[in-house]
Design a protein around this motif. Structure first.
Motif, PDB file in Angstrom:
ATOM      1  N   LEU A 163     -11.413 -55.173 -24.889  1.00  0.00           N
ATOM      2  CA  LEU A 163     -10.790 -53.856 -24.931  1.00  0.00           C
ATOM      3  C   LEU A 163     -11.402 -52.997 -26.026  1.00  0.00           C
ATOM      4  O   LEU A 163     -11.481 -53.406 -27.188  1.00  0.00           O
ATOM      5  N   GLY A 164     -11.822 -51.780 -25.637  1.00  0.00           N
ATOM      6  CA  GLY A 164     -12.249 -50.812 -26.624  1.00  0.00           C
ATOM      7  C   GLY A 164     -11.054 -50.201 -27.326  1.00  0.00           C
ATOM      8  O   GLY A 164      -9.890 -50.434 -26.965  1.00  0.00           O
ATOM      9  N   ALA A 165     -11.322 -49.371 -28.338  1.00  0.00           N
ATOM     10  CA  ALA A 165     -10.240 -48.789 -29.142  1.00  0.00           C
ATOM     11  C   ALA A 165      -9.292 -47.960 -28.283  1.00  0.00           C
ATOM     12  O   ALA A 165      -8.062 -48.057 -28.405  1.00  0.00           O
ATOM     13  N   GLY A 166      -9.842 -47.121 -27.379  1.00  0.00           N
ATOM     14  CA  GLY A 166      -8.981 -46.310 -26.524  1.00  0.00           C
ATOM     15  C   GLY A 166      -8.165 -47.141 -25.558  1.00  0.00           C
ATOM     16  O   GLY A 166      -6.997 -46.825 -25.270  1.00  0.00           O
ATOM     17  N   GLN A 167      -8.747 -48.206 -25.053  1.00  0.00           N
ATOM     18  CA  GLN A 167      -8.033 -49.098 -24.139  1.00  0.00           C
ATOM     19  C   GLN A 167      -6.925 -49.858 -24.863  1.00  0.00           C
ATOM     20  O   GLN A 167      -5.859 -50.117 -24.293  1.00  0.00           O
ATOM     21  N   GLN A 168      -7.145 -50.201 -26.113  1.00  0.00           N
ATOM     22  CA  GLN A 168      -6.096 -50.844 -26.896  1.00  0.00           C
ATOM     23  C   GLN A 168      -4.902 -49.904 -27.071  1.00  0.00           C
ATOM     24  O   GLN A 168      -3.744 -50.330 -26.970  1.00  0.00           O
ATOM     25  N   GLU A 169      -5.171 -48.611 -27.294  1.00  0.00           N
ATOM     26  CA  GLU A 169      -4.083 -47.646 -27.402  1.00  0.00           C
ATOM     27  C   GLU A 169      -3.366 -47.467 -26.071  1.00  0.00           C
ATOM     28  O   GLU A 169      -2.142 -47.270 -26.029  1.00  0.00           O
ATOM     29  N   PHE A 170      -4.105 -47.526 -24.974  1.00  0.00           N
ATOM     30  CA  PHE A 170      -3.527 -47.476 -23.626  1.00  0.00           C
ATOM     31  C   PHE A 170      -2.469 -48.569 -23.491  1.00  0.00           C
ATOM     32  O   PHE A 170      -1.343 -48.338 -23.017  1.00  0.00           O
ATOM     33  N   VAL A 171      -2.814 -49.778 -23.911  1.00  0.00           N
ATOM     34  CA  VAL A 171      -1.893 -50.918 -23.809  1.00  0.00           C
ATOM     35  C   VAL A 171      -0.691 -50.730 -24.735  1.00  0.00           C
ATOM     36  O   VAL A 171       0.462 -50.967 -24.333  1.00  0.00           O
ATOM     37  N   ARG A 172      -0.931 -50.295 -25.955  1.00  0.00           N
ATOM     38  CA  ARG A 172       0.179 -50.129 -26.915  1.00  0.00           C
ATOM     39  C   ARG A 172       1.188 -49.090 -26.445  1.00  0.00           C
ATOM     40  O   ARG A 172       2.369 -49.172 -26.751  1.00  0.00           O
ATOM     41  N   ALA A 173       0.724 -48.092 -25.698  1.00  0.00           N
ATOM     42  CA  ALA A 173       1.605 -47.013 -25.240  1.00  0.00           C
ATOM     43  C   ALA A 173       2.370 -47.378 -23.970  1.00  0.00           C
ATOM     44  O   ALA A 173       3.277 -46.648 -23.564  1.00  0.00           O
ATOM     45  N   ALA A 174       2.036 -48.505 -23.349  1.00  0.00           N
ATOM     46  CA  ALA A 174       2.604 -48.843 -22.039  1.00  0.00           C
ATOM     47  C   ALA A 174       4.067 -49.246 -22.135  1.00  0.00           C
ATOM     48  O   ALA A 174       4.480 -49.940 -23.065  1.00  0.00           O
ATOM     49  N   ASP A 175       4.846 -48.826 -21.133  1.00  0.00           N
ATOM     50  CA  ASP A 175       6.218 -49.304 -20.990  1.00  0.00           C
ATOM     51  C   ASP A 175       6.367 -50.216 -19.775  1.00  0.00           C
ATOM     52  O   ASP A 175       7.456 -50.715 -19.503  1.00  0.00           O
TER      53      ASP A 175
END
Length: 292
Positions: A163-175
């Motif tokens: 996971l790149g940095a943006g993809q990691q944020e994608f995951v952290r924001a997921a509900d």
């Protein structure tokens, strides 16, 4: 039999075999009229299966106008569509008798239905012959009041092994995310939900999440006990972006009775604008556990 040895092992470890036997009576092999009617109202269907060559497990999304999924018999559904070109499951679903798990989830009503069976290609898309059909309770399912269909051209899939940095944020924001698993005789697709942040990014190749109390059947954790391969699908419910991950998962059982699933990323497919659906902001489930 609704359960294989993997599910039985988890049920026995947690001490819920009797409850699981009771709940398992809800698993059938046919579609009741209420289930058929529910399917015909849905604009999306999630599929879980394994690639024929690599064996990697993925979860994928198919969308269409309501009615694109419909019951065509007491034990069969028709899907007027297939995963988009470049989707990692496109090849698997072009093969007859592919074990597949499906889940139809309606954020508007917090209802969901799972149908597991075997898929075969048709002139319009897919047909799935059912082995298991059942509904789940609305726990941990976020409510989204409405959606609109937006004209989008999916972007070129971005592929990688972590996971790149943006993809990691994608995951952290997921509900919400969807989880595909397999066993010797089939496949399954399930849902996981919670407040944003319920999925932890422990590194570019490591995710983890608490396994919240559910229906006590332990179909997903049972599959992972028998076969650690898994696929995750995260959606951006507004922009239609899809983040698909394939890898392996294991369950850690804490001394306090908690369970944590740890997922190791092996392959990543990130597709901007993969879905034409744009959903309204969520109303989080009132039973979502607070984050530590």
């Amino acid at each position: 039999m609704a359960y294989h040895s993997g599910s039985r092992a988890v049920q026995d470890r947690v001490g819920v075999r009797e409850l699981a036997d009771h709940v398992g009576r809800s698993i059938g092999d046919g579609l009741r009229p209420v289930a058929a009617a529910f399917l015909e109202l849905q604009p999306m269907l999630v599929l879980g299966a394994a690639e024929p060559d690599s064996g990697r497990v993925w979860a994928s999304l198919v969308t269409g106008e309501p009615g694109f999924v419909r019951a065509t018999g007491p034990r069969q559904i028709s899907v007027a569509g297939v995963p988009r070109a470049g989707d990692p499951l496109a090849a698997a679903l072009a093969v007859a008798e592919t074990p597949v798990g499906t889940i139809a989830l309606d954020p508007r009503t917090r209802r969901r239905m799972r149908l597991n069976g075997r898929a075969r290609p048709t002139a319009r898309g897919l047909a799935v012959d059912a082995d298991q059909v059942f509904s789940n309770c609305p726990k941990y399912l976020q409510k989204r009041e409405s959606y609109e269909t937006v004209r989008r051209t999916p972007g070129e899939p971005l592929r990688g092994s972590e996971l790149g940095a943006g993809q990691q944020e994608f995951v952290r924001a997921a509900d919400t995310f969807f989880l595909a698993t397999v066993h010797d005789h089939g496949a399954d697709a399930s849902h996981r939900g919670g407040n944003p942040g319920f999925v932890h990014v422990d590194g570019p190749s490591e995710l983890s999440w608490r396994d919240y109390p559910g229906n006590s059947m332990f179909l997903t954790l049972g599959n992972l006990t028998a076969d650690p391969r898994a696929g995750l699908l995260f959606l951006d419910w507004e922009t239609g972006a899809a983040l698909q991950l394939s890898g392996t998962a294991r369950t850690e059982f804490g001394p306090d009775g908690t369970r944590t699933v740890r997922f190791t990323v092996e392959a990543v497919v990130h597709t901007p604008g993969a879905s034409p659906l744009s959903w309204s902001p969520p109303e989080y489930s009132p039973v979502n556990p607070p984050l530590p």
